[in-house]
Motif scaffolding. Structure first.
Motif, short mmCIF file in Angstrom:
data_model
loop_
_atom_site.label_atom_id
_atom_site.label_comp_id
_atom_site.label_asym_id
_atom_site.label_seq_id
_atom_site.Cartn_x
_atom_site.Cartn_y
_atom_site.Cartn_z
N ILE A 42 0.82 -1.20 0.02
CA ILE A 42 0.12 0.01 0.07
C ILE A 42 0.81 1.29 -0.10
CG2 ILE A 42 -1.52 1.23 1.29
CD1 ILE A 42 -2.73 -1.54 2.43
N LEU A 43 1.77 1.18 0.87
CA LEU A 43 2.70 2.25 0.93
C LEU A 43 3.61 2.69 -0.32
CD1 LEU A 43 4.26 1.98 4.16
CD2 LEU A 43 2.64 3.56 3.66
N LEU A 44 3.91 1.37 -0.99
CA LEU A 44 4.75 1.41 -2.60
C LEU A 44 3.90 2.13 -3.35
CD1 LEU A 44 7.00 0.84 -4.41
CD2 LEU A 44 5.87 -1.46 -4.64
N HIS A 45 2.55 1.74 -3.29
CA HIS A 45 1.53 2.22 -4.22
C HIS A 45 1.22 3.82 -4.15
CE1 HIS A 45 -2.42 1.96 -6.50
NE2 HIS A 45 -2.49 3.33 -6.16
N ARG A 46 1.42 4.37 -2.99
CA ARG A 46 1.17 5.65 -2.72
C ARG A 46 2.42 6.42 -3.18
NH1 ARG A 46 -1.55 5.44 3.54
NH2 ARG A 46 -3.50 4.44 2.79
N ARG A 47 3.65 5.75 -3.04
CA ARG A 47 4.85 6.31 -3.46
C ARG A 47 4.94 6.47 -5.13
NH1 ARG A 47 9.32 4.39 1.02
NH2 ARG A 47 8.03 5.19 3.02
N ILE A 48 4.73 5.34 -5.67
CA ILE A 48 4.53 5.38 -7.12
C ILE A 48 3.58 6.50 -7.59
CG2 ILE A 48 3.79 4.13 -9.17
CD1 ILE A 48 4.86 1.42 -7.60
N ASP A 49 2.37 6.49 -7.09
CA ASP A 49 1.38 7.62 -7.32
C ASP A 49 1.96 8.94 -7.55
OD1 ASP A 49 -0.52 5.77 -8.20
OD2 ASP A 49 -2.09 6.10 -6.47
N HIS A 50 2.67 9.17 -6.14
CA HIS A 50 2.96 10.53 -5.89
C HIS A 50 4.36 10.75 -7.12
CE1 HIS A 50 5.82 13.80 -4.11
NE2 HIS A 50 4.67 14.15 -4.00
N PHE A 51 4.93 9.87 -7.14
CA PHE A 51 6.31 9.92 -8.30
C PHE A 51 5.67 10.29 -9.62
CE2 PHE A 51 9.21 8.36 -11.33
CZ PHE A 51 10.27 8.97 -11.08
N THR A 52 4.61 9.53 -9.91
CA THR A 52 3.84 9.72 -11.29
C THR A 52 3.33 10.91 -11.35
OG1 THR A 52 3.68 7.22 -11.39
CG2 THR A 52 2.38 8.42 -13.01
N ASP A 53 2.39 11.42 -10.46
CA ASP A 53 1.50 12.53 -10.47
C ASP A 53 2.48 13.80 -10.67
OD1 ASP A 53 -0.38 10.89 -10.67
OD2 ASP A 53 -0.94 11.23 -8.39
N THR A 54 3.73 13.78 -10.12
CA THR A 54 4.42 15.00 -10.02
C THR A 54 5.51 15.06 -11.18
OG1 THR A 54 6.01 13.99 -8.42
CG2 THR A 54 4.18 15.26 -7.69
N HIS A 55 5.80 13.87 -11.89
CA HIS A 55 6.91 13.87 -12.85
C HIS A 55 6.33 14.83 -14.06
CE1 HIS A 55 9.77 11.84 -15.63
NE2 HIS A 55 10.26 11.44 -14.63
N PRO A 56 7.43 15.32 -14.68
CA PRO A 56 7.31 16.36 -15.68
C PRO A 56 6.94 15.65 -16.91
CG PRO A 56 9.79 16.24 -15.07
CD PRO A 56 9.00 15.55 -14.15
#
Length: 196
Positions: A42-56
């Protein structure tokens, strides 16, 4: 990222896969009621989403759609990117996509009682319509976008996003091809950090 990418990025650890898959249905600190390995997913998912959503690069992709689909453009790009992952699957995995998906469905069925109610409800449809395998074809993506449009009560006509994909296919694919290796590296590092 959408379902297929989250599952793939979890590696071979079954609890990590389960947690990564169910994460969108687990709000706040409710993840703490799950076994440690599922919590990590679950924590991995949240970090993946944050990385993805903020990636240029991802922002570049969503900007191409924002005029017509507004805040749904991110959801649509997630679906596009799962398509590029599925359609180039042999480039990323030695396990055929059909087997990978079938093994994942079996994992969910073995752990059905662990799944949140919302996932228990849609799981039979996911398996019957083989959502994950359907990502590989344009027809499958069109069907998924149509279903998403139905669920959002035709607010922004998400089903029309298939035409955006057709008209800008190479551009979106190029964005994915640049972004996804970076996401793979990020996810591998996060798995190591979460387990420490």
């Amino acid at each position: 990222m959408n379902f297929l990418a989250h599952i793939y990025l979890s590696g071979k650890n079954e609890e990590l896969i389960l947690g990564n898959f169910i994460a969108d249905s687990i709000k706040g600190k409710k993840y703490l009621k799950y076994p440690p390995g599922v919590q990590h997913g679950i924590l991995l998912h949240r970090r993946i989403d944050h990385f993805t959503d903020t990636h240029p690069i991802v922002k570049k992709s969503t900007a191409k759609l924002h005029k017509n689909y507004h805040h749904y453009s991110g959801v649509i790009v997630d679906i596009y990117y799962d398509h590029f992952l599925a359609s180039q699957w042999a480039k990323f995995s030695q396990v055929p996509l059909e087997k990978f998906v079938a093994d994942f469905y079996k994992l969910l069925q073995r752990n059905f009682d662990l799944l949140p109610d919302s996932i228990q409800q849609f799981l039979p449809y996911m398996i019957a319509d083989n959502w994950l395998l359907s990502y590989a074809s344009m027809e499958g993506i069109h069907r998924i976008l149509y279903q998403m449009n139905q669920r959002t009560k035709n607010v922004v006509q998400m089903d029309r996003a298939i035409y955006d994909l057709e008209h800008q296919y190479d551009d979106f694919k190029n964005d994915f091809d640049i972004f996804f290796p970076q996401l793979q590296k990020f996810s591998a590092n996060q798995i190591l950090q979460i387990k420490e």
